[in-house]
Scaffold this active site. Structure first.
Site, PDB file in Angstrom:
ATOM      1  N   SER A  33      -2.855   4.677  -6.616  1.00  0.00           N
ATOM      2  CA  SER A  33      -3.678   3.633  -7.597  1.00  0.00           C
ATOM      3  C   SER A  33      -5.009   4.271  -8.116  1.00  0.00           C
ATOM      4  O   SER A  33      -5.304   3.824  -9.307  1.00  0.00           O
ATOM      5  CB  SER A  33      -4.623   3.015  -6.555  1.00  0.00           C
ATOM      6  OG  SER A  33      -5.332   3.784  -5.660  1.00  0.00           O
ATOM      7  N   ASP A  35      -9.991  10.665  -4.996  1.00  0.00           N
ATOM      8  CA  ASP A  35      -8.502  10.695  -5.682  1.00  0.00           C
ATOM      9  C   ASP A  35      -8.702  10.480  -7.518  1.00  0.00           C
ATOM     10  O   ASP A  35      -7.773  10.867  -8.216  1.00  0.00           O
ATOM     11  CB  ASP A  35      -7.866   9.211  -5.297  1.00  0.00           C
ATOM     12  CG  ASP A  35      -7.365   9.473  -3.841  1.00  0.00           C
ATOM     13  OD1 ASP A  35      -7.742  10.375  -3.358  1.00  0.00           O
ATOM     14  OD2 ASP A  35      -6.785   8.622  -3.133  1.00  0.00           O
TER      15      ASP A  35
END
Length: 396
Positions: A146, A204
């Protein structure tokens, strides 16, 4: 001013090298980019529509600019700082996209993140565009899929709308943005991650933006410079797990057995710091002794992760199979299934690696031979993309 040509960008996934779970309790974690990438093509349209194609999840959607224009007033950021998505923003987007309240499937989250970034970044004069996003990363495997998506969308929209410069030159095939522009891309990608995850750490999207290795501790993210690329086998056990449940389980053990668990977490912290030092030494003077140390750290950390309760028989099987071929593996991410990484020394026999991969595949696992420490978000010329990647961008 919007671009008048197509643009290709990509961003890497991520794995945790060391520090899983200990990082929740204030210890150091090392997150590293994974050269399985998400690719995005953006190009202008002349029909006053926005089209998004997500072939990995079978999604194709088209909107009229006139419909989107009515949403613009609610999504204008104040000043130059990205605006965080509010519950009201998400409700507006869910109603517009006709998603049921509470929808958290891959399609709805990806579309909501795109719409949010598109409306906030592109501003009052919404451009017509065609976007296709294709990924080598499996979803839900803890590999930062994502975040790679959010980084690609943010970088493409910011470049397309002229809010950051297009770094691609005629003489180059793959380039990145300036540090200032990368900061802007990372900030916007973080907002996309908030749409998808609610309260992400920011690790991330930072890995997807900067690439390489990042040190994370107590909310502080520090990119490490001049680090080597390491070859690995990445194995997806395909065993589903709940990060929330696993984190809670470690916390329960820490409360119940503090004098036992705290030293284990401190040892994991020391492993992360020792690994960081080894990687920094490898960047200046590479030695096979460095790989031996990295292998020992992998073995010790895997035992620690089993002690704190985040192992799984599938991960044990990965370690057993690779050990039988003289290779060293550990889980990466939350554990309880999910993925494992296996370090490959430069002098390893390719036949050994292939035999290990075949045995892991026979167990029902999915394997990739790839590198960690890969470049962050990049812009590409079409000529630099491989045939299978270009095939993913065939016209709908």
């Amino acid at each position: 001013m919007t671009m008048e040509k197509e643009l290709f960008v990509s961003a890497p996934g991520k794995v945790i090298l060391h520090g899983e779970h200990a990082v929740v309790h204030g210890k150091v974690a090392l997150a590293v980019s994974l050269n399985l990438r998400t690719f995005l093509r953006i190009r202008p349209r002349n029909d006053n529509t926005v089209f998004i194609n997500l072939p990995n999840i079978g999604t194709k959607l088209r909107w009229d600019i006139s419909e989107l224009q009515s949403l613009v007033p609610a999504f204008q950021d104040s000043g130059n700082e990205p605006m965080s998505p509010s519950p009201e923003h998400l409700d507006i987007l869910k109603t517009f996209a006709r998603f049921p309240d509470g929808s958290k499937d891959a399609e709805s989250l990806a579309v909501l993140a795109f719409l949010y970034l598109y409306l906030c970044i592109c501003g009052k004069d919404l451009p017509s565009m065609d976007i296709t996003v294709w990924s080598q990363l499996p979803t839900g495997a803890g590999l930062g899929s994502s975040a790679a998506y959010s980084v690609c969308v943010a970088s493409a929209l910011l470049t397309f709308s002229g809010r950051v410069a297009d770094p691609l030159k005629e003489s180059a095939e793959t380039l990145s943005w300036t540090r200032t522009d990368l900061d802007i891309i990372n900030s916007w990608a973080f907002q996309g991650e908030k749409v998808i995850h609610g309260n992400p750490s920011g690790v991330d999207n930072a890995v997807g933006t900067w690439g390489g290795v990042l040190r994370y501790q107590a909310g502080k993210i520090t990119p490490l410079v001049r680090l080597p690329k390491l070859h690995i086998v990445l194995t997806n056990t395909k065993v589903p797990r709940s990060t929330k449940v696993l984190v809670a389980g470690v916390k329960d053990k820490l409360v119940k057995f503090p004098r036992i668990m705290e030293p284990v977490l401190c040892s994991i912290d020391a492993i992360s710091q020792e690994c960081q030092q080894v990687l920094e030494h490898m960047a200046t003077r590479l030695s096979m002794d460095h790989y031996s140390i990295l292998e020992e750290l992998i073995d010790i950390n895997q035992h620690h992760l089993n002690v704190i309760g985040v192992g799984h028989p599938s991960l044990d099987r990965v370690c057993q199979v690779t050990a039988s071929h003289g290779l060293h593996s550990k889980l990466t991410g939350s554990g309880g299934g999910g993925c494992a990484i296996t370090l490959l020394r430069p002098d390893v026999d390719p036949a050994v690696v292939e035999a290990a991969k075949q045995e892991l595949t026979a167990c029902g696992f999915q394997c990739w031979e790839t590198i960690i420490g890969a470049p962050g978000v990049s812009v590409h010329s079409p000529s630099s993309l491989t045939e299978n990647i270009l095939q993913a961008f065939l016209d709908e």
